[in-house]
Design a protein around this motif. Sequence first.
Motif, PDB file in Angstrom:
ATOM      1  N   ARG A  26       0.845  -1.194   0.000  1.00  0.00           N
ATOM      2  CA  ARG A  26       0.000   0.000   0.000  1.00  0.00           C
ATOM      3  C   ARG A  26       0.882   1.246   0.000  1.00  0.00           C
ATOM      4  O   ARG A  26       1.724   1.428   0.870  1.00  0.00           O
ATOM      5  N   GLY A  49      -6.663   7.836   7.336  1.00  0.00           N
ATOM      6  CA  GLY A  49      -5.997   7.030   6.309  1.00  0.00           C
ATOM      7  C   GLY A  49      -5.342   7.844   5.211  1.00  0.00           C
ATOM      8  O   GLY A  49      -4.821   7.283   4.243  1.00  0.00           O
ATOM      9  N   GLY A  51      -2.626   9.569   5.389  1.00  0.00           N
ATOM     10  CA  GLY A  51      -1.166   9.493   5.415  1.00  0.00           C
ATOM     11  C   GLY A  51      -0.490  10.425   6.407  1.00  0.00           C
ATOM     12  O   GLY A  51       0.740  10.570   6.414  1.00  0.00           O
ATOM     13  N   LYS A  52      -1.260  11.030   7.308  1.00  0.00           N
ATOM     14  CA  LYS A  52      -0.697  12.012   8.243  1.00  0.00           C
ATOM     15  C   LYS A  52       0.331  11.383   9.185  1.00  0.00           C
ATOM     16  O   LYS A  52       1.423  11.916   9.367  1.00  0.00           O
ATOM     17  N   SER A  53      -0.042  10.247   9.782  1.00  0.00           N
ATOM     18  CA  SER A  53       0.893   9.615  10.730  1.00  0.00           C
ATOM     19  C   SER A  53       2.119   9.068  10.000  1.00  0.00           C
ATOM     20  O   SER A  53       3.226   9.087  10.542  1.00  0.00           O
ATOM     21  N   THR A  54       1.916   8.595   8.794  1.00  0.00           N
ATOM     22  CA  THR A  54       3.049   8.098   8.011  1.00  0.00           C
ATOM     23  C   THR A  54       4.031   9.248   7.743  1.00  0.00           C
ATOM     24  O   THR A  54       5.245   9.095   7.923  1.00  0.00           O
ATOM     25  N   GLN A  96       0.126   9.447  18.221  1.00  0.00           N
ATOM     26  CA  GLN A  96      -1.314   9.382  18.417  1.00  0.00           C
ATOM     27  C   GLN A  96      -1.580   8.563  19.693  1.00  0.00           C
ATOM     28  O   GLN A  96      -0.959   7.518  19.884  1.00  0.00           O
ATOM     29  N   HIS A 208      -7.672  16.576  13.087  1.00  0.00           N
ATOM     30  CA  HIS A 208      -8.850  16.429  12.242  1.00  0.00           C
ATOM     31  C   HIS A 208      -9.703  17.688  12.320  1.00  0.00           C
ATOM     32  O   HIS A 208     -10.774  17.728  11.728  1.00  0.00           O
TER      33      HIS A 208
END
Length: 291
Positions: A26, A49, A51-54, A96, A208
């Motif tokens: 992915r 989902g 991609g913020k944490s990535t 998080q 968010h």
Amino acid sequence: MDKGGEALLKTEKLTHIYGKGTPFERTAIKDVDFEVHSGEIMGVIGHTGSGKSTLAQHLNALLKPASGRVLLNGEDIWRGEKKVSSVRFAVGLVFQYPEYQLFEETVYKDIAFGVKNSGVPEKDIESAVYSAMDFVHLDKSVAAKSPFELSGGQKRRVAIAGVIAMMPKVLVLDEPTAGLDPKGRREILSHIRAYRDATGASVVLITHSMDEIARLSDRVTVINRGEIALGGSVREVFSREDSLTRIGLRAPVVSRVLRRLHAMGIDVDCGACTVEQAIAELKRVAGDARA
Ligand SMILES: Nc1ncnc2c1ncn2[C@@H]1O[C@H](COP(=O)(O)OP(=O)(O)OP(=O)(O)O)[C@@H](O)[C@H]1O
Ligand SMILES: [Mg+2]
């Protein structure tokens, strides 16, 4: 604030692929160009989902890019092994739901954990811990308690203090207010601002909430399905109502109301983003109309 010069931290065409070569492959982020300047608060917003944490985990070298680069002070953080560990102290990441990672017997030990590893001399550790507790308004009396005795909001503050104690040049917070009540949220945001104001550090605030961006950020990056969709000053991004709507986001209610008033011919400044700014702006317009 050094907005004109070279970015303190930036990514160039950053791409990350989870499970490469497996059936679960992915691409989480793709060709992301992201910049943080010295002393600014950069908001990052996007759906679950997106991609913020990535992205956040690349900023302090927890994840390695599939392609592209991460530059701190203009230097690629993956060139030279030693650099990676120094980057982890220069760029502090609050995960998080960080309270799930508290593990020491006392609050003091938990906050001191990272500082000790960062090579701060023993004699300076205590003052680093207490100064971090000050930033997040944790009373000294809490230091000897077990983190597990504390309320949810207090645990969150302990986790943030553990990163602040290392005095990072860039503080990256991944949804620091998630799950807190409105008062808890406001407090955490004010602690983050206090850290920036006192130290001149940069902050990356992942959230968010458009309202949080409006309250705190200087600039904002909107990420959508792993790619940068919009970026600029808060005022610029909030004015792009159509682009935001297309990706299922909305500017804060206050900005939208002011834009409607402007469209009706009332001379308000649509750049006001918070309730307080809007009240000031409406009073100004009312005053002008009476004069
Ligand atoms: N460890 C992992 N292994 C495989 N896929 C992952 C992993 N972590 C994240 N992903 C996938 O990568 C994409 C980006 O996830 P990421 O956690 O970065 O999003 P996010 O914007 O932080 O979401 P949220 O708002 O829910 O925290 C998602 O499709 C997610 O399912
Ligand atoms: Mg996330």
